[in-house]
Write a protein that holds these residues in place. Structure first.
Motif: not given
Length: 69
Positions: A56-57, A60
């Motif tokens: 997810a990081a 992003k």
């Protein structure tokens, strides 16, 4: 300390390596061991590897990644 490797698409320069390193280092539970163009070797301070938060990081900041088998 569980270790895991990610294959990261779209990295092509030192700036990409720096951005990926910073994003992963700021992810809770993730300890960055090594980042190279196209991959990252990580470990976790927890009993289970925080793969989803790491992915997810990266998403992003615009990088698609997957767990390397």
């Amino acid at each position: 300390m569980p270790e895991f490797n990610l294959q990261i698409d779209g990295m092509h320069c030192g700036s990409c390596v720096r951005r990926v390193t910073q994003a992963l280092a700021s992810t809770e539970g993730v300890q960055v061991e090594e980042v190279r163009i196209g991959s990252a070797r990580l470990s976790s301070v927890a009993d289970t590897a925080p793969v989803e938060p790491a992915l997810a990081a990266l998403a992003k900041i615009g990088f698609a990644a997957r767990l390397e088998s």
